[in-house]
Design an enzyme around this catalytic site. Structure first.
Site, short mmCIF file in Angstrom:
data_model
loop_
_atom_site.label_atom_id
_atom_site.label_comp_id
_atom_site.label_asym_id
_atom_site.label_seq_id
_atom_site.Cartn_x
_atom_site.Cartn_y
_atom_site.Cartn_z
N ARG A 120 -7.35 1.10 -10.96
CA ARG A 120 -7.17 -0.14 -10.19
C ARG A 120 -8.14 -0.11 -9.01
O ARG A 120 -7.81 0.42 -7.94
CB ARG A 120 -5.73 -0.26 -9.69
CG ARG A 120 -4.70 -0.51 -10.81
CD ARG A 120 -3.31 -0.66 -10.21
NE ARG A 120 -2.35 -1.23 -11.13
CZ ARG A 120 -1.40 -0.53 -11.77
NH1 ARG A 120 -1.32 0.77 -11.60
NH2 ARG A 120 -0.56 -1.15 -12.57
N GLU A 143 -2.80 -10.29 -20.14
CA GLU A 143 -1.65 -10.28 -19.23
C GLU A 143 -1.13 -11.66 -18.89
O GLU A 143 -0.21 -11.80 -18.09
CB GLU A 143 -1.94 -9.46 -17.97
CG GLU A 143 -3.23 -9.78 -17.27
CD GLU A 143 -3.49 -8.84 -16.06
OE1 GLU A 143 -2.60 -8.09 -15.67
OE2 GLU A 143 -4.62 -8.90 -15.55
N ARG A 189 -11.17 -1.27 -13.88
CA ARG A 189 -10.90 -2.69 -13.86
C ARG A 189 -11.64 -3.31 -12.69
O ARG A 189 -11.61 -2.78 -11.58
CB ARG A 189 -9.40 -2.91 -13.71
CG ARG A 189 -9.03 -4.37 -13.59
CD ARG A 189 -7.56 -4.57 -13.70
NE ARG A 189 -6.86 -4.19 -12.48
CZ ARG A 189 -5.55 -4.21 -12.35
NH1 ARG A 189 -4.79 -4.55 -13.40
NH2 ARG A 189 -4.97 -3.87 -11.22
N HIS A 218 0.84 -1.21 0.00
CA HIS A 218 0.00 0.00 0.00
C HIS A 218 0.85 1.24 0.00
O HIS A 218 0.59 2.21 -0.69
CB HIS A 218 -0.83 0.09 1.28
CG HIS A 218 -1.83 -0.98 1.38
ND1 HIS A 218 -2.65 -1.12 2.45
CD2 HIS A 218 -2.15 -1.95 0.53
CE1 HIS A 218 -3.41 -2.14 2.27
NE2 HIS A 218 -3.13 -2.67 1.11
N ASN A 237 3.05 -5.72 -17.10
CA ASN A 237 3.74 -6.11 -15.86
C ASN A 237 3.57 -7.60 -15.63
O ASN A 237 4.53 -8.34 -15.40
CB ASN A 237 3.18 -5.35 -14.65
CG ASN A 237 3.19 -3.86 -14.86
OD1 ASN A 237 3.94 -3.37 -15.70
ND2 ASN A 237 2.35 -3.15 -14.13
N ASP A 238 2.32 -8.04 -15.68
CA ASP A 238 2.09 -9.47 -15.49
C ASP A 238 2.51 -10.26 -16.72
O ASP A 238 3.05 -11.36 -16.59
CB ASP A 238 0.61 -9.73 -15.17
CG ASP A 238 0.33 -9.51 -13.69
OD1 ASP A 238 1.13 -9.99 -12.88
OD2 ASP A 238 -0.66 -8.83 -13.36
N CYS A 249 -1.32 -0.90 -20.72
CA CYS A 249 -1.48 -0.18 -19.45
C CYS A 249 -0.48 -0.62 -18.40
O CYS A 249 -0.60 -0.26 -17.24
CB CYS A 249 -2.90 -0.30 -18.93
SG CYS A 249 -3.39 -1.98 -18.55
N ARG A 264 7.57 -10.82 -10.57
CA ARG A 264 7.84 -9.39 -10.72
C ARG A 264 8.31 -8.72 -9.44
O ARG A 264 8.84 -7.62 -9.47
CB ARG A 264 6.61 -8.67 -11.29
CG ARG A 264 5.39 -8.74 -10.42
CD ARG A 264 4.13 -8.36 -11.18
NE ARG A 264 3.67 -7.02 -10.88
CZ ARG A 264 2.49 -6.53 -11.24
NH1 ARG A 264 1.65 -7.27 -11.96
NH2 ARG A 264 2.14 -5.32 -10.93
C1 PEP Z 1 -0.18 -5.27 -15.46
O1 PEP Z 1 -0.16 -6.42 -15.03
O2 PEP Z 1 0.58 -4.85 -16.35
C2 PEP Z 1 -1.15 -4.30 -14.93
C3 PEP Z 1 -1.31 -3.13 -15.50
O3 PEP Z 1 -1.83 -4.65 -13.83
P1 PEP Z 1 -1.23 -4.67 -12.35
O4 PEP Z 1 0.12 -4.00 -12.41
O5 PEP Z 1 -2.20 -3.93 -11.52
O6 PEP Z 1 -1.16 -6.12 -12.07
MG MG Z 2 -1.78 -7.21 -13.83
#
Ligand code: PEP
Ligand code: MG
Length: 756
Positions: free
Chosen positions: A469, A603, A505, A362, A626-627, A674, A637
C-alpha cells in the site's frame, strides 16, 4: 423548540458527571414541557430491571431505590413495545403498577418513551401530570426527539456502569465497551491515558501533594500566555481595527491574577493538579456563557475555551514527558497518533484503545504492523475514569473490558497463552509449502505498507508481496515524497523479497485515506474522488510514482504494478499508457528495467462485471474484498452503526468472487485476493476452493492460513464451497463454514479470529 432542544443537549453534555447529567435532563425536560414530573428509568442488565435514576417531581428518596421488572408496569410496557405510551389516565390502565415510594398518587396523565441505542432499549423517559389529559402530538414528538438526542449520553452512562456502581458500591460489574478492531489479538494491562495536548476536555483528574509547585507551574504558564497575547496584539495592529484590538485587552483582563487564575489557584489549593483545576474553572465559565440567551455572550464561551487551551498548552509543555509507563501498558486516548506510539518504550506497549478513529487511521496501520492488539472507535469509553485501571483489550472482536471478574480475566489469560502457543507451533511451518493434503498449492503473499512489515513477512516465509500500500509512506509524511525519496523507499520493499514479486499499488488516497497536505473534502468520499480517479487527474503525481517504482526495481526485476479502484476499462488503458510512457522515459535515462506486469484491483461491483474485459487488457487481477464487500452490500466498512451488516460471507460477495476467478482464468490470467478475507483461514479456504492462484494478507495471519491449507484436502473444500454457494444467508454461511472446519479439526485456527 429546536433552540430549547439544542440548549438541553448542550447543557447535559457539559454536566460534570453522569448522575448530574441525568438530573439536569429531568429538570430541563420537565420545565420545557411544563409538566409536573419527568423521570428517567434506566435498564440494569445484570438485574433485568428498570431502575429510577433521576426524577423531578417524584420523591427524591425513591431515586436509585425504586425499580420495575422488564415487563412490569407502564414503564415495562414502553420497553416491551419499544414505542411511546401516551395515557390520559394511567390509573385505569391494566398494566399500571403503583409505586408507593415515589409518591406518584396524584399524577394521572402519563407519557413514556423508550430511549433506544443501536436497537436496544436503554431506558425509559417518562413525563407525568396531575390533570387527566392526553399529551398532544407536539409534546410526544418533543419527548421522542429529546430521547433520541440524549440516548448517546445514556448509552455512555449505561456502558460505563458508573450509575449502577453508585447504587451498589461493593459490586463492580465488568463493563464491556464496544469499538472496532484496529489490530487483532488480546492483551491485559494498565491503562495510561494520553491526552492530546491542548485539549482541555481530555485532561484527567489527578491529585497533587505539592500545591505550591502546581501554583508555580500555573504562574509560569500564565506569564508565557500573557506574552503570547501581547505579541499577537502587536502583530494584529497592522491588520485589525481598533474594535478588534480591544479583544486582546479582554483576553488579558481575563488572565489577570484576580480573574480566572484566582479561581484556578483556589481549585489547586483543594488538591487538584494545575491542568485539572484549569479544566474545571474553564468548563464552569464556558458552561455559564453557553447558557446565556444572548447569542453574543454565548459566543464568549469560545474565548474562554481558547484561553484555557493556551494556558494548558504552556502547562503541558512543562509536564509533557512525565508519563510513567507500566510494564504492560494499554495506551488509551481520544485519538492516538502514530508518532505517539513511537515515543513510548515499545517493549511495554501491550495494547491500544481510542475513542475515535477507524481501522484506517495511521495509528491502526502501525499497530497492525507491530502486532499490538488494538481497539478503535470505542466511543463510550470513559477515558478519565479508566486512567490507571486494568483493562482487557479484545482486538479480535473490537471491544474493551473494565472491572473484569477473576473468571473473565482468566479466560483472556488463556486466550493470550493459547495464541502464543499456537504461534510458536506455527513457526515450524515457515519453510513448508502452502499445500493441501492432496498436493494442491496456493501462493501465500503479504500485504505491506511500512518497513516494519518486511521483517515480519520474511520471518513468516511469505512468497512475495501481493499488495504494497504505497499510500502509507505518503500518509506518514507532511508533503509528497520526491521521486528519489520514493525510489529509496520502494527499493527497500523490492530487495528483501527478490526474486519473489512485489506488487506495488499506485497511490490509493481518498475515501477514508487522507493526506494532510492534499486535502479532499467531499460529501460522500467513498463514492468520490479516490484511487485511480485522483491519480489519472494528476498524471504528474502518477508518473513520478511509477518512475520511482521502475527505477527502484533495477537489478531485481520483481516489480508488479497494480491499479486501485478501477471501474471502467478506459481507466486501466489510460493508466497503462502512462506507465508505458514512464517506462520509456526511464529507459531513455539509461535505467535497465523490463516493462513490469500491470494488474488491476477488482474492488467495485462494476469491475466484477468487467472482469473479463479487464483481464484481456492487463496481466493479472487482484480482488480487494474490503472495498468490494462495502460496495456490494452498501455498508461503509468503517461505520460501527452498520458493522453487523458487513459480512464477507454474504452470498453476493462469494458469487462475485467466483465470477471473477472464472473470468480471469478464461483469459488465462492469474488472479489473487488481497483483502482481509485472504487472511481469515475460513474464507481463505473457500477462496482456494474457487481456484484462486494467490492470497495476500497481513503477515500476522500468514502461518495460520498456511496451517489451515495444510490440514484439508481439495475434495473436502470443493464440497464445502458447493454447499455454501447454494445457501442464501451470509450469517448462516459463516456459521456453517465454522462448524465444518471445527469438525475437520481446525477449531484452534479459527477460534479467536474475526479480524486481522
Ligand atoms: C481492499 O479494498 O480489499 C484492499 C485490499 O484495499 P484497501 O484495504 O487498502 O482499501
Ligand atoms: Mg481497497
Amino acid at each position: 423548540m429546536l433552540d430549547t432542544l439544542r440548549r438541553i443537549v448542550q447543557e447535559v453534555n457539559n454536566a460534570p458527571d453522569i448522575p448530574s447529567a441525568l438530573d439536569l435532563m429531568a429538570k430541563r425536560v420537565r420545565d420545557a414541557m411544563g409538566t409536573e414530573v419527568c423521570s428517567i428509568y434506566l435498564r440494569n442488565n445484570s438485574e433485568e430491571r428498570y431502575v429510577l435514576m433521576a426524577s423531578e417531581g417524584l420523591k427524591r428518596e425513591a431515586i436509585g431505590r425504586v425499580s420495575l421488572g422488564l415487563s412490569e408496569g407502564l414503564v415495562g410496557q414502553v420497553g416491551l413495545r419499544e414505542e411511546p405510551i401516551n395515557l390520559e389516565d394511567a390509573f385505569s390502565h391494566p398494566k399500571f403498577h403503583y409505586l408507593a415510594e415515589t409518591g406518584e398518587d396524584p399524577f394521572h396523565a402519563f407519557l413514556g418513551v423508550p430511549v433506544m441505542h443501536h436497537g436496544d432499549v436503554l431506558g425509559i423517559l417518562v413525563v407525568q401530570q396531575r390533570d387527566a389529559r392526553r399529551f398532544d402530538q407536539s409534546e410526544e414528538a418533543f419527548l421522542v426527539t429529546i430521547s433520541a438526542q440524549l440516548s448517546a449520553v445514556i448509552a455512555h452512562a449505561h456502558a460505563s456502569g458508573a450509575l449502577f456502581e453508585q447504587l451498589d458500591a461493593h459490586e463492580k460489574l465488568p463493563t464491556i465497551y464496544d469499538g472496532q478492531s484496529g489490530a487483532s489479538g488480546a492483551a491485559i494491562g494498565q491503562a495510561v491515558l494520553l491526552f492530546p495536548e491542548t485539549d482541555l476536555s481530555s485532561v484527567p483528574d489527578r491529585e497533587v501533594e505539592d500545591v505550591n509547585a502546581e501554583i508555580a507551574l500555573l504562574d509560569e504558564a500564565l506569564v508565557r500566555v500573557r506574552q503570547e497575547i501581547r505579541d499577537l496584539a502587536e502583530r494584529a495592529k497592522k491588520s485589525l481595527g481598533a474594535e478588534e484590538q480591544a479583544l486582546f485587552d479582554v483576553y488579558l483582563r481575563m488572565l489577570d491574577r484576580h480573574a480566572l487564575p484566582a479561581e484556578v489557584v483556589a481549585k489547586i489549593r483543594e488538591g487538584h493538579w494545575a491542568q485539572g483545576a484549569l479544566r474545571m474553572v474553564v468548563d464552569a465559565h464556558v458552561h455559564n456563557f453557553e447558557m446565556m440567551d444572548d447569542p453574543y455572550l454565548r459566543e464568549r464561551a469560545a474565548d474562554v475555551r481558547d484561553l484555557g487551551r493556551r494556558v494548558l498548552g504552556q502547562l503541558q509543555s512543562r509536564n509533557r514527558r512525565q508519563i510513567e509507563f507500566p510494564d504492560a501498558c494499554i495506551l488509551m486516548g481520544e485519538d492516538i497518533s502514530a508518532p505517539m506510539l513511537m515515543e513510548m518504550p515499545q517493549e511495554r506497549l501491550a495494547g491500544i484503545v481510542t475513542t475515535r478513529g477507524s481501522r484506517n487511521s495511521h495509528m491502526a496501520i502501525v499497530a497492525r504492523a507491530m502486532g499490538i492488539p488494538t481497539v478503535v472507535g470505542c466511543q463510550n469509553l470513559p477515558l478519565k475514569k479508566l486512567d490507571g485501571k486494568e483493562l482487557i483489550i479484545d482486538g479480535f472482536r473490537g471491544r474493551v473490558i473494565a472491572n473484569a471478574t477473576a473468571e473473565l480475566k482468566e479466560q483472556f489469560q488463556d486466550i493470550i497463552a493459547e495464541e502464543k502457543h499456537l504461534l510458536a507451533g506455527l513457526e515450524k511451518l515457515r519453510d513448508l509449502p502452502a499445500q493441501t493434503e492432496d498436493g494442491q498449492r496456493i501462493c501465500l503473499q503479504v500485504n505491506t505498507g511500512l518497513m516494519t512489515d518486511i521483517n515480519r513477512s520474511i520471518e513468516r516465509g511469505a512468497e512475495g508481496v501481493g499488495l504494497y500500500r504505497t499510500e502509507i509512506p505518503f500518509m506518514v509524511r507532511d508533503r509528497f515524497p520526491s521521486e528519489e525519496e520514493q525510489r529509496l523507499i520502494y527499493r527497500e520493499q523490492l530487495s528483501p523479497f527478490a526474486p519473489h514479486s512485489v506488487t506495488m499499488r499506485t497511490l490509493d488516497i481518498g475515501g477514508d485515506k487522507a493526506l494532510s497536505y492534499f486535502p479532499i473534502e467531499e460529501e460522500n468520499p467513498f463514492l468520490g474522488w479516490r484511487g485511480i480517479r485522483v491519480t489519472l487527474d494528476h498524471p504528474e503525481i502518477f508518473i513520478v510514482q511509477v518512475r520511482a517504482m521502475l527505477k527502484a526495481s533495477e537489478g531485481f526485476d520483481n516489480l508488479r504494478i497494480m491499479l486501485p479502484m478501477i471501474t471502467s476499462v478506459f481507466e486501466a488503458e489510460e493508466a497503462q499508457h502512462l506507465i508505458h510512457r514512464a517506462w520509456l522515459e526511464v529507459r531513455e535515462e539509461g535505467v535497465d528495467v523490463a516493462m513490469p506486469p500491470v494488474g488491476v484491483m477488482i474492488e467495485v461491483p462494476a469491475s466484477v462485471y468487467q472482469a473479463r474485459a479487464l483481464a484481456q487488457r492487463v496481466d493479472f487481477l487482484s480482488v480487494g474484498t474490503n472495498d468490494l464487500t462495502q460496495y456490494l452490500l452498501a455498508v461503509d466498512r468503517n461505520n460501527r452503526q452498520v458493522s453487523d451488516l458487513y459480512n464477507s460471507f454474504h452470498p453476493a460477495v462469494l458469487h462475485a468472487l467466483l465470477h471473477v476467478v472464472e473470468q480471469a482464468h478464461e483469459e488465462g490470467k492469474p488472479v489473487s485476493v488481497c483483502g482481509e478475507m485472504a487472511g481469515d483461514p475460513a474464507s481463505a479456504l473457500l477462496i482456494m476452493a474457487m481456484g484462486y492462484d494467490a492470497l495476500s494478507m497481513n503477515a500476522s495471519n500468514l502461518l495460520r492460513v498456511k496451517a489451515a491449507v495444510r490440514q484439508v484436502n481439495m475434495g473436502f473444500l470443493r464440497r464445502l464451497l458447493n454447499e455454501v454457494l447454494a445457501m442464501d444467508n451470509g450469517e448462516v454461511i459463516a456459521s456453517y463454514v465454522d462448524l465444518q472446519l471445527t469438525k475437520a479439526g481446525l477449531g484452534e485456527l479459527i477460534r479467536h479470529r474475526k479480524s486481522g
